[in-house]
Write a protein that holds these residues in place. Structure first.
Motif: not given
Length: 157
Positions: A50-53, A26-33, A65-74, A13-15
């Protein structure tokens, strides 16, 4: 009758993509939680991956890092000023706290919370009268000063 069932291969789920731009790596990381409601083990596996990446990227290199974390930081950032701005959406949930904790341990910042925007330029998911910000852009805290803007570009929702 015997069935031979092969286990499914683990889906990442991480590229990460590495680009050299003007002599800067430049490291571009894409993640989908995993979504809210998924098994705790799946979520733990995602955050470990994701931590390892993030650990694999040398400190002197840039990361976005661009991600759909499925969470709300508020909304607001009391106690978390080092990793986020004041312009999130709604209230933080458990997954949102995971995002903040991840940002703190990897020394990155939640870019899209630093810019005051109209709702349509902050909300990344809208359905049935509900709206939220579940997609995030993050970068190393030291590089935050180089970011000039971050907003959602409207489209089909």
């Amino acid at each position: 009758m015997t069935q031979n069932i092969q286990p499914k291969a683990k889906q990442s789920r991480v590229m990460i993509m590495k680009l050299e731009i003007g002599g800067v790596m430049m490291n571009v990381v894409s993640a989908y939680a995993p979504q809210v409601g998924c098994a705790r083990g799946k979520k733990e596996d995602f955050w470990s991956e994701l931590d390892e990446v993030m650990k694999s990227v040398p400190k002197e290199q840039k990361v976005v890092l661009g991600a759909d974390f499925s969470g709300h930081v508020g909304e607001g950032n009391s106690g978390d000023e080092e990793v986020m701005g004041r312009y999130g959406v709604k209230e933080r949930n458990e997954e949102g706290q995971r995002i903040v904790d991840f940002a703190k341990r990897t020394d990155i910042a939640e870019v899209n919370t630093y810019f005051k925007k109209r709702e349509e330029h902050r909300v990344t998911y809208k359905s049935g009268g509900r709206y939220t910000q579940v997609d995030d852009i993050l970068c190393r805290r030291v590089d935050l000063k180089e970011i000039e803007d971050c907003k959602v570009v409207g489209g089909e929702m």
